[in-house]
Motif scaffolding. Structure first.
Motif, PDB file in Angstrom:
ATOM      1  N   THR B 189      -2.217  34.102  31.316  1.00  0.00           N
ATOM      2  CA  THR B 189      -0.800  34.034  31.672  1.00  0.00           C
ATOM      3  C   THR B 189       0.017  34.519  30.481  1.00  0.00           C
ATOM      4  O   THR B 189      -0.551  34.894  29.448  1.00  0.00           O
ATOM      5  N   SER B 190       1.336  34.472  30.635  1.00  0.00           N
ATOM      6  CA  SER B 190       2.174  34.932  29.521  1.00  0.00           C
ATOM      7  C   SER B 190       1.957  34.065  28.279  1.00  0.00           C
ATOM      8  O   SER B 190       2.176  34.516  27.155  1.00  0.00           O
ATOM      9  N   PHE B 193      -1.306  35.595  26.719  1.00  0.00           N
ATOM     10  CA  PHE B 193      -1.404  37.051  26.599  1.00  0.00           C
ATOM     11  C   PHE B 193      -1.524  37.500  25.134  1.00  0.00           C
ATOM     12  O   PHE B 193      -0.702  37.145  24.301  1.00  0.00           O
ATOM     13  N   GLY B 194      -2.573  38.251  24.893  1.00  0.00           N
ATOM     14  CA  GLY B 194      -2.762  38.836  23.569  1.00  0.00           C
ATOM     15  C   GLY B 194      -3.375  37.896  22.551  1.00  0.00           C
ATOM     16  O   GLY B 194      -3.668  38.309  21.431  1.00  0.00           O
TER      17      GLY B 194
END
Lengths: 438, 248
Positions: B189-190, B193-194
């Motif tokens: 999810t956000s 992310f990453g």
């Protein structure tokens, strides 16, 4: 936000970029309004680096992938830019409709298709994607959200489609679809002796079929140079419900040890093996609609086989009148430079030049070659040959092109001026923009 | 045709959005709730166009002190005859949720992760006949099991919610309504992310697939992916003098 080295799909152009993946519209707008330069990023499968740049924030759009309206009476579908062409076409087919301009790979997003004003497998029949777009909503931090269509903001409409994402972020798109003319596609294969004959045959046959393109072997001696097959496709009423799964394609997949060691052999083998296999197949085959729409899906191994160094593609359109002379000189050039061509294909094009749209009357030739120094030298010479015969290159397919070559487009300077007028602060930037000095 | 109705709270992104899309695909009517109306509308349009189901959006701020579930459920019942499934997927975690809490996000964290869901669940379970509720699914996190210096408020709110739901499950043991609690591991999810995480990240679609396929099963609480049960178990038995040095 993450920082990452991003590569173009051909593996030759890269940048140290930032990536964000907004999942809400207000987050997207907030990011666009920040001071940092932005660029939209769809599937990240563009051959040239139009979706990233040094210190540029690439905004992934794939969570904005919804269908917002489906109007059967007007034959219009409204979608967000992150929807993949495969998902949209699948939906349309289930409802009995079709969209004719599709790239070879299903995971490419509609936003990406618009930014590159793509052509499908048969540009002669269906034109470029701009010919099927009714309206777009565009967001630019200095201009806000703008509706563009052929009656309102037409200049911006024309500048955005085929504008490589340099006018802003597309928020939604209205596309015109067609009624399906059949339940499957019949593909007829015709053998051809050489490249010159291929184009002349295709010109002769083009009005008898719904789609026409070719595969040619350019690694052969003069008499057989370009021997191959013409593929003529027509809709059929035969029911073919073969289900295809949309596969993933990425530059990372070819960085494995296996492809590094097999690359030299596989590159030599690709063309002859493909030719033998195709010769053994029936002359007429029936394909499901999705199979025919996305011929590259399932053939990811072709791109992976280039290994870490990647490949280069040159796609150009040569006016019909110059085709024969161009092919003769192309043969000489290939022999002289001793390059290995892994794929070559022809399409017939018609249209007028506008901005940097890959469109004009003529024969379109695409060539793939493993990336190395010899390839660059060969492509540089091919630039001169293309210019001599009044051709244009496909900017979105070649991560090597310079402003000098981009000037083959008579409206290159106009495009540059219009982009700079609309976006004087260069809020949207990419490696492609920097390289072409737009 | 009477389709089952799912009320999905926190439907605009992540797991909530994926569950909404999966339920629509499986033929449920969906009532979607989030604070962002402009993000709910595209999901409603997409689901109704693709799957021919009824999809409505309800914009509400779960962080408000005077949040009244009667108004929300009343509004839903204006458009749908009953509410057969509740999926509470909303969650709030602040980047400042580190160490001691400050007032600025304390209220918001506790309201979205604990107070608002218990208000909704309490109302639904106290009037089962009215709403015809069949399953209540609460999305929690492995964070609730392994407290650490980061996300303390979030984790403690979710832990409190889990205890509340377990109690309600016992209260409803002689009824037809079931309660499920999902303690999710890393989801793409956000929030994640990453980030470079030690264990694999699963997609929201994967979570949605699991939740919807098991929506009528009375299993109580579940870790998903299931290997988190073992990871959490190991973390719980690690002696304090080692645990205090782990950074995760």
């Amino acid at each position: 936000m993450i920082s990452k080295k991003i590569f173009s799909f051909d593996g030759n152009e890269f940048s140290d970029s930032f990536i964000i993946r907004p999942d809400k519209k207000r987050f997207l707008i907030n990011e666009l309004n920040s001071k940092q330069q932005n660029i939209a990023m769809g599937a990240g499968l563009s051959y040239a680096l139009s979706f990233a740049g040094n210190n540029v924030k690439s905004i992934m759009t794939h969570l904005f992938n919804r269908i917002l309206n489906f109007d059967i009476d007007k034959m219009l579908i409204t979608v967000e830019p992150g929807i993949s062409i495969g998902d949209m076409l699948k939906f349309l087919i289930e409802k009995g409709y079709w969209f004719s301009v599709t790239p070879g790979y299903p995971k490419i997003t509609i936003g990406g298709c618009l930014g590159n004003n793509i052509h499908g497998k048969s540009q002669y029949h269906y034109g470029n994607i701009i010919d099927h777009i009714e309206e777009i909503n565009l967001y630019h931090p200095d201009h806000g959200e703008i509706i563009c269509n052929r009656n309102k903001n037409i200049e911006l409409f024309n500048l955005t489609i085929g504008g490589f994402g340099l006018t802003g972020i597309i928020i939604k798109v209205v596309l015109r679809f067609q009624k399906l003319k059949g339940f499957s596609i019949n593909r007829k294969k015709i053998k051809v002796k050489n490249l010159i004959e291929t184009a002349f045959e295709m010109i002769k046959l083009k009005d008898n079929y719904d789609q026409i393109y070719s595969w040619n072997n350019l690694n052969l001696s003069k008499k057989n140079f370009g021997r191959g097959f013409i593929y003529c496709e027509s809709f059929s009423n035969e029911i073919n419900q073969k289900i295809i799964e949309f596969k993933n394609l990425s530059t990372d997949a070819r960085n494995t040890f296996f492809y590094q060691i097999t690359q030299p052999i596989s590159q030599i083998a690709i063309s002859p093996v493909f030719e033998i296999m195709e010769s053994m197949k029936k002359d007429e085959t029936n394909l499901s609609l999705l199979e025919a729409a996305f011929p590259i899906n399932g053939k990811e191994i072709y791109f992976n086989s280039f290994g870490k160094k990647g490949f280069r593609e040159y796609q150009l359109i040569i006016p019909f009148k110059n085709w024969e002379l161009f092919v003769q000189e192309l043969y000489t050039l290939i022999q002289k430079k001793k390059v290995l061509i892994t794929l070559s294909s022809l399409k017939i094009f018609k249209g007028k030049q506008k901005y940097l749209y890959f469109s004009q009357d003529g024969v379109c030739l695409a060539i793939d070659i493993p990336s190395n120094q010899k390839t660059t030298e060969f492509f540089n010479s091919l630039d001169e040959l293309m210019k001599k015969y009044e051709g244009i290159p496909n900017i979105s397919k070649d991560s090597r092109l310079t402003p000098k070559i981009a000037k083959c487009y008579t409206q290159y300077e106009i495009f540059k001026k219009d982009i700079r007028n609309f976006d004087p602060k260069i809020r949207f930037n990419s490696s492609l923009r920097e390289r072409l000095e737009i | 045709m009477n389709r089952k109705v799912a009320l999905i709270i926190g439907a605009s992104t992540g797991v909530g959005r994926a569950i909404s899309e999966k339920m629509a695909k499986d033929g449920y009517d969906i009532a979607l709730v989030s604070s962002d109306k402009e993000d709910l509308l595209p999901i409603c349009l997409d689901c109704s166009i693709k799957y021919g189901i009824k999809a409505m959006e309800f914009s509400i701020n779960l962080a408000e002190q005077d949040f009244n579930p009667k108004i929300l459920l009343g509004n839903v019942l204006k458009d749908f005859i009953e509410i057969n499934y509740l999926i509470y997927s909303a969650g709030f975690v602040s980047e400042n949720d580190f160490g001691p809490s400050s007032d600025t996000f304390l209220d918001k964290t506790i309201r979205i992760n604990y107070i608002s869901p218990i208000k909704i669940i309490s109302l639904l379970t106290s009037e089962i006949e009215l709403y015809k509720i069949k399953s209540i699914i609460v999305i929690s996190s492995i964070a609730a099991f392994v407290p650490r210096k980061r996300n303390i408020l979030y984790a403690s709110s979710k832990a409190a919610l889990e205890i509340f739901c377990s109690g309600i499950r016992h209260y409803l043991s002689d009824k037809q309504t079931i309660i499920q609690i999902y303690s999710l591991g890393y989801v793409d999810t956000s929030m994640s992310f990453g980030k470079k995480l030690f264990f694999p990240i699963i997609s929201p679609e994967n979570v949605a697939e699991k939740i919807v396929s098991d929506i009528n099963n009375d299993f109580g609480q579940r870790f998903y992916p299931s290997y988190w049960k073992w990871i959490v178990g190991i973390l719980k038995i690690i002696p304090w003098f080692i645990y205090r040095k782990i950074s995760f």
